[in-house]
Enzyme design. Structure first.
Site, PDB file in Angstrom:
ATOM      1  N   CYS A 206      42.076  35.341  31.887  1.00  0.00           N
ATOM      2  CA  CYS A 206      41.295  36.230  32.762  1.00  0.00           C
ATOM      3  C   CYS A 206      40.406  37.180  31.971  1.00  0.00           C
ATOM      4  O   CYS A 206      39.960  38.208  32.499  1.00  0.00           O
ATOM      5  CB  CYS A 206      42.236  37.028  33.657  1.00  0.00           C
ATOM      6  N   CYS A 229      43.813  45.228  37.707  1.00  0.00           N
ATOM      7  CA  CYS A 229      45.115  44.566  37.759  1.00  0.00           C
ATOM      8  C   CYS A 229      45.955  45.055  38.925  1.00  0.00           C
ATOM      9  O   CYS A 229      46.907  44.396  39.333  1.00  0.00           O
ATOM     10  CB  CYS A 229      45.962  44.904  36.532  1.00  0.00           C
TER      11      CYS A 229
HETATM   12 FE1  SF4 Z   1      45.358  36.957  34.919  1.00  0.00          FE
HETATM   13 FE2  SF4 Z   1      46.726  38.993  36.052  1.00  0.00          FE
HETATM   14 FE3  SF4 Z   1      47.871  36.608  35.772  1.00  0.00          FE
HETATM   15 FE4  SF4 Z   1      47.378  38.089  33.599  1.00  0.00          FE
HETATM   16  S1  SF4 Z   1      48.796  38.597  35.212  1.00  0.00           S
HETATM   17  S2  SF4 Z   1      47.038  35.834  33.847  1.00  0.00           S
HETATM   18  S3  SF4 Z   1      45.442  39.118  34.218  1.00  0.00           S
HETATM   19  S4  SF4 Z   1      46.013  37.068  37.037  1.00  0.00           S
END
Ligand code: SF4
Length: 233
Positions: A206, A229
């Site tokens: 991401c 987030c």
């Molecule tokens: Fe992406 Fe959030 Fe999953 Fe990390 S926790 S891989 S930032 S969607």
């Protein structure tokens, strides 16, 4: 924590939000150490060790929270391990999700981060964060007002209603020049990905390089509607 303690912390936050509104990072962290003793933790995504370098001056054995999502770049894990070596008195608290990436893939299907990044962040970041913060009276973050328009009004001290503890943002008012000057003046550790153009580093699937002329967080969930987030909401 009892309601009484929660109410006490809320009052502390509300008073400090006024009294420390113009405080320097050093003043905010000295106040945090004085007020909360051992019951505070510094959150770091291991993009750099600026906040950690400031915090250990207030409390050399400070706790440092790292959300170990299982999706980090190798360089980020390397930076975390280097921080532990450079600041041997501090404690890295690795906050783990309930499932490994493989277990999540089996339960939710692969690449949840593409199909439903909010749920992926909830499972791998928000829930582990909340579980960890429940053990503390205050947390310290490196959020800065210049990071993104969504962060333009970040206070130095505030009450974190969702997590039920005091939130301190010591470098909220720092410009990029102040921030980079601190790194240069103090020889602070920086994730090697920064020099490659990754100006805001999260999980590898991401995180992209920031585009020229955009804010630092433009490379997070690029091409998707998501921008945060959910950690600072
Ligand atoms: Fe992406 Fe959030 Fe999953 Fe990390 S926790 S891989 S930032 S969607």
């Amino acid at each position: 924590m009892t309601t009484t303690r929660t109410e006490q912390l809320r009052v502390i936050a509300e008073q400090a939000s006024v009294e420390l509104a113009e405080a320097s990072a050093e003043e905010a962290l000295a106040w945090t150490a004085r007020t909360f003793g051992d019951s505070w933790i510094v959150a770091s995504n291991m993009q750099d060790a600026v906040l950690i370098d400031l915090a250990v001056k207030a409390k050399p054995d400070v706790d440092v929270l790292f959300l170990e999502t299982g999706y980090h770049f190798a360089e980020t894990i390397g930076t975390r391990d280097a921080v532990a070596t450079v600041y041997p008195e501090l404690t890295i608290v690795n906050a783990l999700p309930d499932t490994t990436v493989a277990e999540q893939d089996a339960a939710e299907g692969p690449r949840l981060y593409e199909r439903d990044p909010d749920r992926c962040c909830a499972l791998r970041k928000v829930i582990p964060l909340q579980r960890t913060l429940a053990k503390y009276d205050a947390w310290v973050t490196g959020v800065r007002r210049v990071d993104a328009p969504t962060r333009a009004n970040t206070p130095i001290v505030t009450w974190d209603e969702r997590n039920g503890l005091v939130k301190v943002n010591p470098i909220a008012a720092w410009s990029d020049e102040e921030f980079n000057g601190y790194i240069a003046d103090h020889g602070v550790l920086e994730n090697p990905l920064v020099s490659e153009g990754y100006l805001s580093i999260g999980c590898a699937p991401c995180t992209a390089k920031a585009l020229p002329g955009t804010d630092a967080r433009s490379g997070r969930w690029a091409g998707r509607s998501k921008t945060e987030c959910g950690l600072h909401g």
